[in-house]
Enzyme design. Structure first.
Site, PDB file in Angstrom:
ATOM      1  N   LYS A 179     -28.956   6.013  38.723  1.00 44.06           N
ATOM      2  CA  LYS A 179     -30.016   7.008  38.979  1.00 44.06           C
ATOM      3  C   LYS A 179     -30.762   7.167  37.656  1.00 44.06           C
ATOM      4  CE  LYS A 179     -31.331  10.883  38.887  1.00 44.06           C
ATOM      5  NZ  LYS A 179     -32.616  11.242  38.205  1.00 44.06           N
ATOM      6  N   GLY A 205     -27.484  12.376  28.955  1.00 43.34           N
ATOM      7  CA  GLY A 205     -28.484  13.419  29.158  1.00 43.34           C
ATOM      8  C   GLY A 205     -28.105  14.662  28.381  1.00 43.34           C
ATOM      9  N   SER A 206     -28.590  15.785  28.849  1.00 43.67           N
ATOM     10  CA  SER A 206     -28.398  17.033  28.104  1.00 43.67           C
ATOM     11  C   SER A 206     -26.957  17.531  28.207  1.00 43.67           C
ATOM     12  CB  SER A 206     -29.345  18.098  28.663  1.00 43.67           C
ATOM     13  OG  SER A 206     -29.003  18.354  30.010  1.00 43.67           O
ATOM     14  N   THR A 207     -26.555  18.311  27.236  1.00 46.78           N
ATOM     15  CA  THR A 207     -25.203  18.873  27.240  1.00 46.78           C
ATOM     16  C   THR A 207     -25.019  19.812  28.437  1.00 46.78           C
ATOM     17  OG1 THR A 207     -24.932  18.592  24.871  1.00 46.78           O
ATOM     18  CG2 THR A 207     -23.602  20.312  25.900  1.00 46.78           C
ATOM     19  N   VAL A 224     -26.345  19.731  31.520  1.00 45.34           N
ATOM     20  CA  VAL A 224     -26.068  18.992  32.765  1.00 45.34           C
ATOM     21  C   VAL A 224     -24.749  18.226  32.622  1.00 45.34           C
ATOM     22  CG1 VAL A 224     -26.888  17.167  34.314  1.00 45.34           C
ATOM     23  CG2 VAL A 224     -28.516  18.837  33.398  1.00 45.34           C
ATOM     24  N   GLY A 225     -24.497  17.679  31.449  1.00 41.14           N
ATOM     25  CA  GLY A 225     -23.256  16.937  31.220  1.00 41.14           C
ATOM     26  C   GLY A 225     -22.023  17.787  31.480  1.00 41.14           C
ATOM     27  N   GLU A 229     -22.488  11.155  27.459  1.00 47.32           N
ATOM     28  CA  GLU A 229     -23.240  10.952  26.210  1.00 47.32           C
ATOM     29  C   GLU A 229     -24.312  12.032  26.171  1.00 47.32           C
ATOM     30  OE1 GLU A 229     -22.612   8.918  23.846  1.00 47.32           O
ATOM     31  OE2 GLU A 229     -21.086   7.712  24.824  1.00 47.32           O
ATOM     32  N   CYS A 284     -31.272  10.987  20.753  1.00 47.98           N
ATOM     33  CA  CYS A 284     -30.107  11.879  20.765  1.00 47.98           C
ATOM     34  C   CYS A 284     -29.511  12.050  19.372  1.00 47.98           C
ATOM     35  CB  CYS A 284     -29.066  11.364  21.732  1.00 47.98           C
ATOM     36  SG  CYS A 284     -28.690   9.627  21.479  1.00 47.98           S
ATOM     37  N   GLU A 309     -30.863  21.791  19.898  1.00 48.15           N
ATOM     38  CA  GLU A 309     -31.547  20.504  19.974  1.00 48.15           C
ATOM     39  C   GLU A 309     -32.976  20.728  20.472  1.00 48.15           C
ATOM     40  OE1 GLU A 309     -30.449  17.694  23.132  1.00 48.15           O
ATOM     41  OE2 GLU A 309     -30.448  16.117  21.618  1.00 48.15           O
TER      42      GLU A 309
HETATM   43  P1  NAD Z   1     -31.153  15.943  31.569  1.00 53.49           P
HETATM   44  O1  NAD Z   1     -29.729  16.306  31.409  1.00 53.49           O
HETATM   45  O2  NAD Z   1     -32.096  16.964  32.047  1.00 53.49           O
HETATM   46  O3  NAD Z   1     -31.317  14.710  32.574  1.00 53.49           O
HETATM   47  C1  NAD Z   1     -30.600  13.505  32.392  1.00 53.49           C
HETATM   48  C2  NAD Z   1     -30.373  12.849  33.744  1.00 53.49           C
HETATM   49  O4  NAD Z   1     -29.562  13.710  34.534  1.00 53.49           O
HETATM   50  C3  NAD Z   1     -31.636  12.598  34.551  1.00 53.49           C
HETATM   51  O5  NAD Z   1     -31.506  11.367  35.231  1.00 53.49           O
HETATM   52  C4  NAD Z   1     -31.642  13.750  35.532  1.00 53.49           C
HETATM   53  O6  NAD Z   1     -32.331  13.450  36.727  1.00 53.49           O
HETATM   54  C5  NAD Z   1     -30.169  13.919  35.800  1.00 53.49           C
HETATM   55  N1  NAD Z   1     -29.779  15.247  36.269  1.00 53.49           N
HETATM   56  C6  NAD Z   1     -30.388  16.438  36.014  1.00 53.49           C
HETATM   57  N2  NAD Z   1     -29.732  17.439  36.642  1.00 53.49           N
HETATM   58  C7  NAD Z   1     -28.687  16.871  37.291  1.00 53.49           C
HETATM   59  C8  NAD Z   1     -27.635  17.374  38.110  1.00 53.49           C
HETATM   60  N3  NAD Z   1     -27.534  18.681  38.389  1.00 53.49           N
HETATM   61  N4  NAD Z   1     -26.725  16.504  38.593  1.00 53.49           N
HETATM   62  C9  NAD Z   1     -26.795  15.204  38.302  1.00 53.49           C
HETATM   63  N5  NAD Z   1     -27.780  14.659  37.571  1.00 53.49           N
HETATM   64  C10 NAD Z   1     -28.711  15.484  37.053  1.00 53.49           C
HETATM   65  O7  NAD Z   1     -31.573  15.351  30.144  1.00 53.49           O
HETATM   66  P2  NAD Z   1     -32.996  14.816  29.694  1.00 53.49           P
HETATM   67  O8  NAD Z   1     -33.862  15.956  29.346  1.00 53.49           O
HETATM   68  O9  NAD Z   1     -33.489  13.820  30.688  1.00 53.49           O
HETATM   69  O10 NAD Z   1     -32.601  13.975  28.390  1.00 53.49           O
HETATM   70  C11 NAD Z   1     -32.573  14.503  27.121  1.00 53.49           C
HETATM   71  C12 NAD Z   1     -31.146  14.729  26.696  1.00 53.49           C
HETATM   72  O11 NAD Z   1     -30.400  13.502  26.729  1.00 53.49           O
HETATM   73  C13 NAD Z   1     -31.053  15.214  25.270  1.00 53.49           C
HETATM   74  O12 NAD Z   1     -30.141  16.264  25.202  1.00 53.49           O
HETATM   75  C14 NAD Z   1     -30.509  13.990  24.519  1.00 53.49           C
HETATM   76  O13 NAD Z   1     -29.834  14.292  23.335  1.00 53.49           O
HETATM   77  C15 NAD Z   1     -29.631  13.374  25.544  1.00 53.49           C
HETATM   78  N6  NAD Z   1     -29.365  11.957  25.228  1.00 53.49           N
HETATM   79  C16 NAD Z   1     -28.107  11.608  24.775  1.00 53.49           C
HETATM   80  C17 NAD Z   1     -27.827  10.284  24.416  1.00 53.49           C
HETATM   81  C18 NAD Z   1     -26.467   9.872  23.900  1.00 53.49           C
HETATM   82  O14 NAD Z   1     -26.181   8.681  23.880  1.00 53.49           O
HETATM   83  N7  NAD Z   1     -25.635  10.798  23.477  1.00 53.49           N
HETATM   84  C19 NAD Z   1     -28.827   9.321  24.536  1.00 53.49           C
HETATM   85  C20 NAD Z   1     -30.090   9.711  25.003  1.00 53.49           C
HETATM   86  C21 NAD Z   1     -30.345  11.043  25.351  1.00 53.49           C
END
Ligand code: NAD
Length: 496
Positions: free
Chosen positions: A195, A248-250, A252-253, A270, A304, A400
């Site tokens: 996704k 993605g973001s902490t 959502v993670g 990550e 990130c 962040e």
């Molecule tokens: P985000 O968490 O908003 O979204 C990331 C992904 O998660 C997207 O595909 C989104 O559609 C999906 N998502 C959102 N809500 C969800 C849910 N409830 N259930 C399942 N999936 C969901 O993050 P973002 O704004 O797209 O990305 C930026 C963040 O990603 C920053 O915090 C950045 O530091 C982090 N990031 C980390 C790394 C790493 O390797 N550590 C690399 C790149 C980006």
């Protein structure tokens, strides 16, 4: 100004309104819904893609499940998996310019940089992972089994593919992040439902075409485009998924981690970062300033492990900050198709607004804007910004921002630098700029982050595990560590 000409294949890909790959089929969403993609450099609509429903995601997971459990893929030998990954990497190399242009139009980043960075790193990574396909080993163990003293045994440990992988990625390096997950999954024999981020699905869809062309069996790789709240959540909750891997973001993670624990689904996270760049008094100040500028401004600060907190030993603080401000002021902003441009737009109006809020917060709290601190359009531009006179506990330092905003603070000695560097909820990366070997080696073990760079920042290699301490995540991508995360161990004991 030199504007790169779009390849006919790039224009054609966008004009045909790409669809999702589920099993062998390129499909619309079950209910026909679409979502618009925008060009961040202009704010204009680029095209629409399907907005996957829960049903679509469930069908994709079923296709991946069937491909894993009962298809030619489940019987492929390591050599075939290696060759397929090489073939995929070769096809990406052939289409590198097209992939880079799609990344540029969809994400805003420079097409030229995307070709040598995002796309090339993804290709190199897949080739590195192709090598692992033939080197996955278990072990044989001589056992005692004290409860059965008169018996003999043969015992061994198998390393087996974990199964169906649900991969969810962010928008900052769309193709590269997808390949960090696809590489170890395909090397070990897993199947995948990807996704991509809501904003940036184009290179994932092109990648799916190349996976088909490489000759992977149907269902091994599926891509569902859609929102996190619907498609991402459906993937996270699907009981047929064996492993979730999320970038993605902490915030959502953490949610995904909790859901995964409920069903004991394997999970790698990550997440975000707020990485320190530490400039010691003995450093080569010129390269430290250039390195610190690139650590925060590369990819518009949407990295990130961006060096978003700068700590400089007090006696050189003003000079290093002035040098970075000079570099920032000289940067040309514009479309990623313009090869003379140094910095592109942010991903979206929402991200521009978020970054702007932090800059305003700094101003309101009395911080000094050393350079930048402006936004403009059309497109989602924020000038590279350096902020000083800010306290370590300020939100600008602790949270962040994910944009081209650097906060800089002076320190007095090594202990002071370490204290502030570690005073963060995150722990993804850190760089130390110094030529004092003893000081550097004293500091490395004391920094709480998954990567430490010395006299460089954000330098990645396929062989080096990448991931976070603390709120920056769980698990590692790249290196052999990734293979471990995509496999399970099975202990076998045979009574002879
Ligand atoms: P985000 O968490 O908003 O979204 C990331 C992904 O998660 C997207 O595909 C989104 O559609 C999906 N998502 C959102 N809500 C969800 C849910 N409830 N259930 C399942 N999936 C969901 O993050 P973002 O704004 O797209 O990305 C930026 C963040 O990603 C920053 O915090 C950045 O530091 C982090 N990031 C980390 C790394 C790493 O390797 N550590 C690399 C790149 C980006």
């Amino acid at each position: 100004m030199a504007i790169a000409t779009l390849l006919p294949a790039t224009t054609a890909f966008i004009q045909r309104a790409p669809r999702m790959l589920i099993g062998a089929e390129w499909v619309e969403a079950a209910d026909g819904q679409t979502m618009p993609l925008r060009n961040p450099a202009t704010g204009e609509q680029l095209c629409v893609v399907p907005r996957a429903t829960v049903d679509d995601v469930d069908r994709a997971v079923l296709a991946a499940r069937q491909a894993f459990d009962d298809s030619p893929w489940s019987r492929t030998r390591p050599r075939e998996r290696q060759n397929l990954l090489w073939k995929l990497a070769d096809l990406m190399q052939r289409d590198a310019e097209l992939l880079a242009q799609l990344e540029c139009l969809n994400n805003g980043k420079s097409a030229a940089v995307a070709q040598v960075m995002d796309v090339q790193l993804a290709i190199d990574f897949l080739r590195y992972m192709a090598g692992w396909a033939t080197k996955i080993e278990g072990s044989s163990v001589e056992v005692s089994v004290p409860l059965m003293p008169d018996q003999q045994f043969h015992s061994f440990i198998r390393r087996e593919a974990v199964g169906v992988v649900g991969a969810i990625v962010a928008w900052n390096f769309p193709l590269l992040l997808a390949c960090w997950k696809l590489g170890p999954a395909l090397a070990t024999g897993c199947t995948v439902v990807l996704k991509p981020a809501d904003e940036t699905p184009l290179t994932a869809l092109k990648l799916a075409e190349l996976v088909q062309e490489a000759g992977y069996p149907d269902g091994v790789f599926n891509v569902v485009t859609g929102t996190g709240i619907t498609a991402g959540a459906a993937l996270t909750h699907n009981p047929l998924v064996d492993k979730l891997t999320f970038t993605g973001s902490t915030a959502v993670g953490k949610e995904i981690g909790k859901i995964a624990m409920d069903s004991m689904t394997r999970v790698t996270l990550e997440l975000g970062g707020k990485s320190p760049t530490i400039v010691m008094a003995d450093a080569d100040l010129g390269s430290a300033a250039a390195g610190a500028a690139s650590a925060i401004f590369f990819n518009q600060g949407q990295v990130c492990c961006a060096g978003s907190r700068l700590y400089v030993q007090r006696k050189h603080f003003d000079k290093v900050v002035a040098d970075i401000a000079g570099i920032a002021n000289a940067m040309k902003l514009g479309s990623g198709l313009d090869t003379s441009v140094d910095m592109g737009p942010l991903i979206s109006a929402r991200q521009q607004e978020r970054v702007w809020r932090y800059i305003e917060m700094g101003r309101e709290s009395g911080a000094t804007i050393a350079c930048g601190g402006e936004q403009f359009g059309p497109g989602y531009f924020v000038k590279p910004t350096v902020i000083v006179d800010v306290d370590q506990q300020h939100s600008l330092v602790q949270e962040e921002i994910f944009g081209p905003v650097l906060v800089a603070i002076p320190f007095d000695d090594e202990a002071d630098a370490l204290r502030m560097a570690n005073d963060s909820p995150y722990g993804l990366g850190a760089s130390i700029w110094s030529n004092d070997l003893a000081a550097v080696h004293r500091m490395i073990p004391r920094i709480k982050s998954g990567s430490v760079w010395v006299n460089c920042h954000s330098a990645l290699d396929p062989a080096l595990p990448f991931g976070g301490y603390k709120m920056s995540g769980v698990g590692r991508e790249m290196g052999y560590a990734a293979i471990e995360h995509y496999t399970e161990l099975k202990s076998v004991l045979i009574k002879l």
